[in-house]
Design an enzyme around this catalytic site. Structure first.
Site, PDB file in Angstrom:
ATOM      1  N   HIS A   1       0.834  -1.199   0.000  1.00 21.30           N
ATOM      2  CA  HIS A   1       0.000   0.000   0.000  1.00 21.30           C
ATOM      3  C   HIS A   1       0.871   1.253   0.000  1.00 21.30           C
ATOM      4  O   HIS A   1       2.036   1.211   0.355  1.00 21.30           O
ATOM      5  CB  HIS A   1      -0.955   0.010   1.198  1.00 21.30           C
ATOM      6  CG  HIS A   1      -0.329   0.466   2.477  1.00 21.30           C
ATOM      7  ND1 HIS A   1       0.501  -0.339   3.231  1.00 21.30           N
ATOM      8  CD2 HIS A   1      -0.398   1.659   3.114  1.00 21.30           C
ATOM      9  CE1 HIS A   1       0.896   0.334   4.301  1.00 21.30           C
ATOM     10  NE2 HIS A   1       0.379   1.548   4.256  1.00 21.30           N
TER      11      HIS A   1
ATOM     12  N   THR B   1      10.550   0.277  -7.615  1.00 20.95           N
ATOM     13  CA  THR B   1       9.308   0.976  -7.955  1.00 20.95           C
ATOM     14  C   THR B   1       8.629   0.397  -9.188  1.00 20.95           C
ATOM     15  O   THR B   1       7.517   0.800  -9.510  1.00 20.95           O
ATOM     16  CB  THR B   1       9.594   2.470  -8.231  1.00 20.95           C
ATOM     17  OG1 THR B   1      10.497   2.566  -9.329  1.00 20.95           O
ATOM     18  CG2 THR B   1      10.179   3.153  -7.006  1.00 20.95           C
TER      19      THR B   1
ATOM     20  N   SER C   1      21.541  -4.038  -2.174  1.00 21.49           N
ATOM     21  CA  SER C   1      21.248  -3.383  -0.894  1.00 21.49           C
ATOM     22  C   SER C   1      20.897  -1.914  -1.094  1.00 21.49           C
ATOM     23  O   SER C   1      21.468  -1.241  -1.950  1.00 21.49           O
ATOM     24  CB  SER C   1      22.462  -3.480   0.026  1.00 21.49           C
ATOM     25  OG  SER C   1      22.717  -4.812   0.353  1.00 21.49           O
TER      26      SER C   1
END
Length: 179
Positions: free
Chosen positions: A68, A117, A112
């Protein structure tokens, strides 16, 4: 269960390092076999039923997996939600953040500190903020296959460990550690 017990359980989870996979699975998280989780992994508790993690995955310390995004809540009155699918044989590096609506393909490596996205195709190495392709898995493995090998026995022996460290200082090179 009493409220006091629930609060104590939640504090214990936080202090011992994050996600309780068994509880998340009861809430709908889908997890394959042979998952290794590092310390402090955070998996979206509220929308965990939108998250799938495949077989033979390694999710290292302090990784956050979100299904979310509440950035729209205050201004638009709603929270965006989306699926997260992590394929088989995926490695996710320390302090990575995986955002909603992301698929990570089989056999991929996430460096890392990355912020994922968008979708990561299978057999690729990605990193950065936002994460982007660094190289193919084959290129990455070829690059690292010629390094010197260190065994547990080498590292456990104080004299050999000192020699290894001295060699690093002279050659400034990476080495492989085999457990």
């Amino acid at each position: 269960m009493r409220i006091k017990d629930k609060i104590i359980d939640r504090i214990r989870e936080i202090l011992t390092g994050g996600a309780n996979i068994e509880k998340l699975k009861k809430r709908g998280l889908k997890v394959g076999n042979n998952l290794w989780l590092g310390y402090g992994v955070s998996i979206d508790w509220t929308f965990c039923e939108l998250i799938t993690i495949g077989n033979n995955c390694t999710i290292t310390s302090k990784v956050h997996i979100l299904a979310h995004d509440a950035s729209t809540k205050k201004h638009l009155g709603y929270t965006k939600i989306g699926r997260v699918n992590i394929g088989d044989n995926v490695f996710i590096g320390v302090s990575t953040i995986i955002l909603p609506n992301v698929q990570i393909g089989d056999n991929s490596i996430i460096a890392s500190g990355s912020v994922v996205t968008r979708n990561v195709p299978m057999n690729e190495v990605w990193g950065g903020n936002p994460a982007k392709k660094i190289c193919s898995l084959d290129e990455y493995l070829n690059k690292h296959s010629s390094q010197s090998v260190i065994t547990q026995e080498d590292w456990a022996d104080e004299n050999r460990r000192k020699n290894i460290i001295d060699s690093w200082e002279k050659n400034n090179s990476e080495m492989k550690y085999i457990e």
